[in-house]
Write an enzyme that holds these catalytic residues in place. Sequence first.
Site, mmCIF file in Angstrom:
data_model
loop_
_atom_site.group_PDB
_atom_site.id
_atom_site.type_symbol
_atom_site.label_atom_id
_atom_site.label_comp_id
_atom_site.label_asym_id
_atom_site.label_seq_id
_atom_site.Cartn_x
_atom_site.Cartn_y
_atom_site.Cartn_z
ATOM 1 N N TYR A 52 0.846 -1.209 0.000
ATOM 2 C CA TYR A 52 0.000 0.000 0.000
ATOM 3 C C TYR A 52 0.868 1.242 0.000
ATOM 4 O O TYR A 52 1.822 1.332 0.772
ATOM 5 C CB TYR A 52 -0.903 0.023 1.246
ATOM 6 C CG TYR A 52 -2.346 -0.269 0.914
ATOM 7 C CD1 TYR A 52 -3.006 0.494 -0.054
ATOM 8 C CD2 TYR A 52 -3.046 -1.292 1.546
ATOM 9 C CE1 TYR A 52 -4.330 0.224 -0.377
ATOM 10 C CE2 TYR A 52 -4.370 -1.567 1.216
ATOM 11 C CZ TYR A 52 -5.008 -0.787 0.257
ATOM 12 O OH TYR A 52 -6.309 -1.047 -0.068
ATOM 13 N N GLU A 54 -0.551 4.865 -0.633
ATOM 14 C CA GLU A 54 -1.286 6.103 -0.896
ATOM 15 C C GLU A 54 -0.383 7.314 -0.696
ATOM 16 O O GLU A 54 0.407 7.362 0.249
ATOM 17 C CB GLU A 54 -2.491 6.255 0.038
ATOM 18 C CG GLU A 54 -3.709 5.516 -0.442
ATOM 19 C CD GLU A 54 -3.941 4.262 0.345
ATOM 20 O OE1 GLU A 54 -2.927 3.619 0.710
ATOM 21 O OE2 GLU A 54 -5.112 3.931 0.585
ATOM 22 N N ASP A 197 -5.859 13.781 -25.519
ATOM 23 C CA ASP A 197 -5.939 12.389 -25.066
ATOM 24 C C ASP A 197 -5.270 11.545 -26.146
ATOM 25 O O ASP A 197 -5.842 11.304 -27.216
ATOM 26 C CB ASP A 197 -7.418 12.007 -24.892
ATOM 27 C CG ASP A 197 -7.591 10.544 -24.492
ATOM 28 O OD1 ASP A 197 -6.625 9.758 -24.631
ATOM 29 O OD2 ASP A 197 -8.708 10.184 -24.067
ATOM 30 N N THR A 223 -3.434 6.200 -22.094
ATOM 31 C CA THR A 223 -3.315 4.864 -21.511
ATOM 32 C C THR A 223 -1.913 4.369 -21.845
ATOM 33 O O THR A 223 -1.211 4.967 -22.662
ATOM 34 C CB THR A 223 -4.360 3.891 -22.088
ATOM 35 O OG1 THR A 223 -4.299 3.965 -23.515
ATOM 36 C CG2 THR A 223 -5.757 4.228 -21.619
ATOM 37 N N LYS A 226 -1.737 0.564 -25.200
ATOM 38 C CA LYS A 226 -2.094 0.486 -26.631
ATOM 39 C C LYS A 226 -0.790 0.504 -27.440
ATOM 40 O O LYS A 226 0.018 -0.401 -27.284
ATOM 41 C CB LYS A 226 -3.073 1.612 -26.983
ATOM 42 C CG LYS A 226 -4.393 1.498 -26.190
ATOM 43 C CD LYS A 226 -5.417 2.498 -26.656
ATOM 44 C CE LYS A 226 -6.752 2.299 -25.976
ATOM 45 N NZ LYS A 226 -6.934 3.095 -24.758
ATOM 46 N N ARG A 232 -1.828 -2.545 -18.768
ATOM 47 C CA ARG A 232 -3.031 -1.710 -18.640
ATOM 48 C C ARG A 232 -2.739 -0.651 -17.597
ATOM 49 O O ARG A 232 -2.278 -0.977 -16.501
ATOM 50 C CB ARG A 232 -4.208 -2.556 -18.161
ATOM 51 C CG ARG A 232 -4.853 -3.198 -19.273
ATOM 52 C CD ARG A 232 -5.970 -4.090 -19.109
ATOM 53 N NE ARG A 232 -6.051 -4.632 -20.443
ATOM 54 C CZ ARG A 232 -6.596 -3.977 -21.468
ATOM 55 N NH1 ARG A 232 -7.203 -2.833 -21.290
ATOM 56 N NH2 ARG A 232 -6.565 -4.490 -22.668
HETATM 57 N N1 DSN Z 1 -11.507 0.794 -25.217
HETATM 58 C C1 DSN Z 1 -10.674 1.769 -25.848
HETATM 59 C C2 DSN Z 1 -10.539 1.528 -27.311
HETATM 60 O O1 DSN Z 1 -10.688 0.389 -27.715
HETATM 61 O O2 DSN Z 1 -10.272 2.440 -28.069
HETATM 62 C C3 DSN Z 1 -11.141 3.137 -25.569
HETATM 63 O O3 DSN Z 1 -11.385 3.306 -24.229
#
Ligand code: DSN
Length: 443
Positions: A52, A54, A197, A223, A226, A232
Amino acid sequence: MLDKIKQTDPEVYELIEAEIARQKGGLEMIPSENHTSSSVLEALGSRLTDKYSEGYPGKRYYAGNQVIDKIENLAINRAKKAFSVPHANVQVYSGSPANTAVYLAVCELGDKVMGLDLPDGGHLTHGWKINISGRYFKRVPYHVKEDGYIDFEEVRALAQEHKPKLIWCGATAYVREFPFEEFAKIADEVGAYFVADIAHIAGLIIAGAHVSPAPYAHIITTTTHKTLRGPRGAMIMVTERGLEKDPELADKIDAAVFPRGVQGGPHNHQTAAIAVALGETMTPEFSEYGKQIVANAKALAAALIDKGVKLVSGGTDNHMMLVDLTKYGVGNGIFVQEALDMAGITVNKNTIPKDPGSPFYPSGVRIGTPAITTRGMKEKEMEQIAGWIAAIIEEVKDYQLPKGKEARAAYLKEFDDATSKNETILSIKKEVTQLAENFPLPQ
Ligand code: DSN
């Protein structure tokens, strides 16, 4: 790697093995997915998950965070270097909490926010009506033009009329390069925060295959799983421009992530895996990888068009393309998605601009190249894959989605039965498996 769980919990073990087999034997072509390295997986599976922490490095609510502080600082410093920004928060659990934290940091309830409309390729968290962003803030959606490019006349007119607090640039289904500089000009004209974004294109930016928003935006969210090819997770970054607009912006973002927002203890195993992934991006191999993703997408798009498949905007500048299926009917993305899945090619049904269907039954599919490029596939394989996709679209183009929930369920069941016996699809599946076996997942 799974030796222990094999003994202690064979049920979960079998399921993990089944998913690994599915990934190995097919082609992951959902544009937001990728295959991480074994180093990233090792960090994710480490003891760091037990702790933990925080708070932030040097300012924790619990003892014993000497090592975690070093890990988090390492991830922060790598993020700052990779994106040339002065501040990075690497604790955000994932993309939607990241975007929600931005609202919490810079908006008051009811403020106006502008984002690309969901059916035009925007994200739920950029102001879609059922999401927090569209319910607690006043949504002012902008759109793309007939040619698939963002309609800047509309963006400027809406911004001038509504004077939004925040303008988003980013998408889940946009195939052209994002013109960050134009957004920045409009945001400056009306005094709005400009937030980029870059979830989909983060890896392309680091690789130099897409322009960076760092000189233009105030805040950048992304994120990490990707094109960035990490675990993730997500990050929120504040740029020099952001700090010029509001010297307290970095503190506001951190406080919005924790303790003001939706998060508790950071996921330290995830933070370490983000550090590993960011380390991997700082290599010439990653730069080549990012460029190859785009080269593959362009090759795949050209080959699909050549075979009579209609693409939104007539091609792509990035890692994804959107197939427009409206010439065959309404809401038929589901048939193409399911038939391709049957053949071992995983894509997702997706809305296209001015879709006559719905988000659940849209009239398009979204296809991307990040994961198959990680496996080493190049232009030659794209030609082959385009042939399979075009053949499968041809095979299912006459299916028409009925109206009514029960009629649809029965029809989709019939469709599944028929496609699982379809000779063309079965023979493509064999060829797909053969290709996939020649390009193993990363070690
Ligand atoms: N789920 C993501 C995507 O596939 O683009 C977006 O949040």
